[in-house]
Design an enzyme around this catalytic site. Structure first.
Site, PDB file in Angstrom:
ATOM      1  N   LYS A 197     -49.630 -83.778 -37.665  1.00  0.00           N
ATOM      2  CA  LYS A 197     -50.459 -84.547 -38.552  1.00  0.00           C
ATOM      3  C   LYS A 197     -51.919 -83.511 -38.627  1.00  0.00           C
ATOM      4  O   LYS A 197     -51.994 -82.833 -37.836  1.00  0.00           O
ATOM      5  CB  LYS A 197     -50.881 -86.047 -37.972  1.00  0.00           C
ATOM      6  CG  LYS A 197     -51.306 -86.863 -39.015  1.00  0.00           C
ATOM      7  CD  LYS A 197     -50.241 -87.666 -39.956  1.00  0.00           C
ATOM      8  CE  LYS A 197     -50.337 -88.620 -40.824  1.00  0.00           C
ATOM      9  NZ  LYS A 197     -49.253 -89.539 -40.902  1.00  0.00           N
TER      10      LYS A 197
HETATM   11  N1  GLU Z   1     -47.809 -89.101 -44.198  1.00  0.00           N
HETATM   12  C1  GLU Z   1     -46.479 -89.837 -44.210  1.00  0.00           C
HETATM   13  C2  GLU Z   1     -46.094 -90.512 -43.103  1.00  0.00           C
HETATM   14  O1  GLU Z   1     -47.100 -91.016 -42.367  1.00  0.00           O
HETATM   15  C3  GLU Z   1     -45.412 -88.945 -44.830  1.00  0.00           C
HETATM   16  C4  GLU Z   1     -45.291 -87.636 -43.805  1.00  0.00           C
HETATM   17  C5  GLU Z   1     -44.188 -86.746 -44.234  1.00  0.00           C
HETATM   18  O2  GLU Z   1     -43.583 -86.797 -45.571  1.00  0.00           O
HETATM   19  O3  GLU Z   1     -44.002 -85.582 -43.746  1.00  0.00           O
HETATM   20  O4  GLU Z   1     -45.314 -90.903 -42.618  1.00  0.00           O
END
Ligand code: GLU
Length: 430
Positions: free
Chosen positions: A120
């Site tokens: 993240k």
């Molecule tokens: N931000 C989204 C999540 O929390 C998607 C992450 C992604 O597509 O890599 O799952």
């Protein structure tokens, strides 16, 4: 739940100290203990493998102001393949929060059977206070600060809270400029014109409703007559509302950052979307009674979908929720104490790592399509998404019955179990 012994490595978590990281680690500890996880692996999973904290100058449009802004990228687990996870722009962003979100990405990808570890990123700014040019500058500078960490076979960012397709296009462009050729695979959730996938923008909301429909069947709730309250009217909340109302459910309450709106007869979602497209916020929409965005959680309904930010359902309001089904579209919306109150009251909680996994699942499809230079139709993407969501839901539900545990514990047992097995197979270097 009382611990029978101290979790391994519990002294070493100072760097990440934050309520969200505490929640993520407490969930891990509880699950690890329940599944009798190998203590060496358990300890490895409590901390991320790589974290980068950067500070950089950010020039406002007026040319006079230069602020110092903090950015983060955390890779929780490098065992499964490249790391994967969104990038958020929010004033609450910090190392602990981003790390918790990266851990959840690890469980989410493993649960869905995707070949990624969790990551993240975040930048501590208020995107609503920024012009588009300011957002572009922040994004390009942040990208060049973390450039050595990301890449199509290293770590692949995607949209999250406060970021969108345009943010991904700027990251793609900045990265590609540095490499000297186009590298669309460095991000997912990008615009279709630069290699994005059909269906990605709606994928999280679509997956949320897929789980909701499956859970309703299990609980004997008729989805097409059900009342749904949704907190959040961003990409996820608005898509979930649109799909649910197409399927005949009544959206009785919905909110955005500023305020909410309630209508027992059901809100006209198309009209609300048109209103928000013109006025930015729900405020002033004539189709219902105004409420606050926390009041929306307590509106009488069968299904409650928190689709905004973390820590919204706590021990203070958990006793006041009416829903029979809580579907966590946001990451980390429910505190540990609130969850046990809800479970005691017989509410079925579909955990975030399952409920909102549709986003990263279509991100995976986008990555695969990009690698093959072969693109699927929207129908193909949606069909494959629903197939994977239904399979994961069934798997988690069956495991929860077999092990007599709640759905979060079952989902985590599955995710952590896959990671542990992969770690065991790879062994320790050197
Ligand atoms: N931000 C989204 C999540 O929390 C998607 C992450 C992604 O597509 O890599 O799952």
């Amino acid at each position: 739940m009382t611990k029978t012994h101290e979790p391994p490595g519990s002294a070493a978590l100072l760097e990440w100290e934050s309520p969200m990281h505490e929640l993520a680690v407490a969930q891990l500890d509880r699950t690890a203990e329940r599944m009798g996880l190998d203590e060496n692996i358990w300890e490895r999973l409590r901390t991320p493998q790589r974290c980068l904290v950067v500070s950089f100058p950010f020039r406002r449009d007026n040319y006079d102001t230069v602020e110092t802004v903090f950015g983060y990228r955390v890779q929780h687990l490098l065992t499964m393949g490249p790391t994967k996870g969104g990038l958020r722009y929010d004033l609450d962003v910090g190392l602990g929060q981003v790390t918790a979100l990266a851990m959840w990405m690890t469980w989410k990808c493993a649960l869905m059977g995707l070949p990624f570890g969790g990551a993240k990123g975040g930048v501590r700014i208020d995107p609503r206070s920024c012009s588009s040019r300011e957002l572009q500058r922040v994004t390009r500078r942040y990208t060049s600060e973390i450039i050595d960490m990301i890449g199509p076979d290293r770590d692949i960012p995607a949209p999250d809270l406060g970021t969108d397709q345009q943010t991904m296009a700027w990251i793609l462009d900045t990265y590609s400029q540095q490499k000297g050729h186009a590298v669309p695979g460095v991000v997912t959730g990008k615009p279709i014109e630069v290699g994005g996938s059909q269906g990605r923008a709606e994928a999280t909301g679509r997956g949320v409703i897929s789980c909701t429909v499956d859970a309703c069947r299990e609980l004997g709730i008729d989805f097409s007559g059900a009342r749904i309250a949704i907190q959040g009217f961003g990409q996820v909340g608005a898509t979930a509302a649109r799909i649910a109302s197409h399927l005949g459910a009544r959206i009785v309450a919905i909110s955005d950052v500023k305020s909410g709106i309630v209508n027992e007869q059901g809100l006209d979602i198309a009209a609300l979307e048109a209103w928000v497209a013109e006025n930015r916020f729900i405020e002033g929409f004539p189709g219902g009674e105004t409420a606050s965005n926390v009041e929306v959680l307590e509106v009488p309904c069968e299904i409650l979908i928190p689709a905004a930010v973390q820590n919204q359902i706590t021990e203070t309001n958990a006793g006041r929720l009416h829903c029979r089904l809580l579907v966590e579209a946001a990451n980390g919306p429910t505190s540990l104490e609130a969850e046990s109150i809800l479970l005691d009251r017989g509410v079925l909680v579909i955990p975030d790592i399952l409920a909102n996994a549709g986003g990263v699942t279509v991100s995976y499809f986008e990555w695969v399509q990009g690698l093959q230079q072969f693109f699927w139709s929207e129908e193909e993407v949606n069909d494959r998404l629903i197939a994977l969501m239904q399979r994961a839901f069934r798997d988690v539900l069956d495991l929860s019955k077999a092990e007599n545990v709640d759905l979060r514990t079952a989902a985590m047992i599955r995710g952590i179990g896959r990671v542990a097995e992969a770690k065991r197979r790879r062994g320790v270097f050197p």
